[in-house]
Design an enzyme around this catalytic site. Structure first.
Site, PDB file in Angstrom:
ATOM      1  N   ASP A 156      15.981  76.385  60.821  1.00 14.52           N
ATOM      2  CA  ASP A 156      15.953  75.535  61.992  1.00 14.52           C
ATOM      3  C   ASP A 156      14.781  74.535  61.849  1.00 14.52           C
ATOM      4  O   ASP A 156      14.098  74.564  61.109  1.00 14.52           O
ATOM      5  CB  ASP A 156      15.552  76.730  63.206  1.00 14.52           C
ATOM      6  CG  ASP A 156      15.821  75.890  64.624  1.00 14.52           C
ATOM      7  OD1 ASP A 156      16.651  75.164  64.740  1.00 14.52           O
ATOM      8  OD2 ASP A 156      14.860  76.084  65.329  1.00 14.52           O
ATOM      9  N   GLU A 189       8.913  74.739  72.358  1.00 17.34           N
ATOM     10  CA  GLU A 189       7.839  74.179  71.272  1.00 17.34           C
ATOM     11  C   GLU A 189       6.660  74.432  71.646  1.00 17.34           C
ATOM     12  O   GLU A 189       5.663  74.514  71.047  1.00 17.34           O
ATOM     13  CB  GLU A 189       8.248  73.137  70.386  1.00 17.34           C
ATOM     14  CG  GLU A 189       9.681  73.104  69.778  1.00 17.34           C
ATOM     15  CD  GLU A 189       9.548  74.138  68.024  1.00 17.34           C
ATOM     16  OE1 GLU A 189       8.464  74.178  67.696  1.00 17.34           O
ATOM     17  OE2 GLU A 189      10.574  74.717  67.958  1.00 17.34           O
ATOM     18  N   CYS A 192      21.872  75.819  71.594  1.00 15.05           N
ATOM     19  CA  CYS A 192      20.969  75.430  70.858  1.00 15.05           C
ATOM     20  C   CYS A 192      19.900  76.389  70.642  1.00 15.05           C
ATOM     21  O   CYS A 192      19.745  77.222  71.566  1.00 15.05           O
ATOM     22  CB  CYS A 192      20.130  74.283  71.696  1.00 15.05           C
ATOM     23  SG  CYS A 192      18.422  74.002  70.861  1.00 15.05           S
TER      24      CYS A 192
HETATM   25  N1  DGL Z   1      17.378  74.756  67.832  1.00 18.08           N
HETATM   26  C1  DGL Z   1      18.122  73.550  67.232  1.00 18.08           C
HETATM   27  C2  DGL Z   1      19.493  73.659  67.652  1.00 18.08           C
HETATM   28  O1  DGL Z   1      19.969  74.634  67.850  1.00 18.08           O
HETATM   29  C3  DGL Z   1      17.357  72.182  67.234  1.00 18.08           C
HETATM   30  C4  DGL Z   1      16.781  71.742  68.234  1.00 18.08           C
HETATM   31  C5  DGL Z   1      16.071  70.476  68.194  1.00 18.08           C
HETATM   32  O2  DGL Z   1      15.339  70.393  66.988  1.00 18.08           O
HETATM   33  O3  DGL Z   1      16.246  69.436  68.737  1.00 18.08           O
HETATM   34  O4  DGL Z   1      20.298  72.713  68.177  1.00 18.08           O
END
Ligand code: DGL
Length: 264
Positions: free
Chosen positions: A10, A152, A184
């Site tokens: 990720d 984050e 996400c």
């Molecule tokens: N966690 C990621 C997703 O599922 C990415 C989030 C990101 O880095 O913007 O889209």
């Protein structure tokens, strides 16, 4: 024979929600997790850039002799899955298809909302995957770009996060979706707050469970290992910070997070 691990990646911490589900379902498997902390967020970047990052990580995981790569990122699954499948020697599984499947099984009124990054929403990946299963589904999409930095930065439980979530979720409530996909992998970390705002009549779908099922099905009954699986973690920047936050999210202390800078 050396046991081959499952590679999973990720942009940062979000994929740990998928890793947790995978380890619960497949406790004897070894996992190598890669968090691309040097390049987070992916959600505001172009397809070309996200594909470049994803390929670099996948190649690193292949060098670690993984047997399978799980793209534990909706953005990378939406933008880079085809390129990954073309260029990798090992099989690659994403999270969009399992998420769309869970949502189409959950909805009663055919109105599904997708929360995702700007790039995931723009790609229409969920809308296409759901429409294939339910051609008459009403699909509402909402980009929530501020959710990733909140997670984050460990701000998931703050009043600021609540206010932002209320703003993002207002159109979903107005449109009467009965199912909301957390599209996400960072968003399940906000799940208790999102559930409170949306109320008990709306189901939240976290693709982690169906992704773990898909991985188990894919592996079949091949895994004969009996001992507890090993977890190895890499971050592309500041492993100390990642170790602190990831240990909290996984609910277990990580002994080491290795630094692996990407050549991108
Ligand atoms: N966690 C990621 C997703 O599922 C990415 C989030 C990101 O880095 O913007 O889209």
């Amino acid at each position: 024979m050396r046991k081959q691990a499952i590679g999973i990646f990720d942009s940062g911490l979000g994929g740990l929600t998928i890793l947790k589900a995978l380890r619960r379902r497949l406790p004897h498997e070894d996992f190598i997790y890669f968090g691309d902390t040097a390049n987070v967020p992916y959600g505001s970047k172009s397809k070309q850039t996200v594909t470049r990052f994803s390929l670099a990580i996948a190649h690193f995981l292949e060098e670690q002799q993984v047997k399978l790569i799980v793209v534990a990122c909706n953005t990378a699954s939406a933008l880079a899955l085809d390129a990954l499948r073309k260029q990798c020697r090992v099989p690659v599984l994403g999270v969009i298809e399992p998420g769309a499947q869970a949502a189409s099984q959950s909805t009663q009124n055919g109105c599904i909302a997708v929360l995702g990054t700007e790039a995931t929403v723009r790609s229409q990946a969920y809308a296409k995957a759901i429409s294939k299963k339910m051609p008459h589904a009403k699909i509402i999409q909402q980009a929530c770009p501020l959710f990733v930095p909140l997670v984050e930065e460990n701000w998931a439980k703050t009043p600021a996060a609540n206010l932002i979530a209320q703003t993002y979720l207002a159109p979903i409530k107005r449109n009467q979706a009965d199912t909301v996909i957390l599209g996400c992998t960072h968003y399940p970390i906000l799940k208790p707050m999102l559930a409170t705002i949306l109320g008990k009549n709306i189901r939240l779908v976290d693709p982690a469970q169906t992704t773990a099922q898909a991985v188990e099905k894919f592996l079949g009954k091949n895994s004969s290992a009996k001992s507890k699986g090993k977890l190895t973690v890499y971050a592309s920047d500041d492993p100390t910070r990642f170790k602190r936050l990831a240990s909290r999210l996984l609910g277990q202390p990580l002994s080491t997070v290795h630094l692996k800078k990407l050549n991108v």
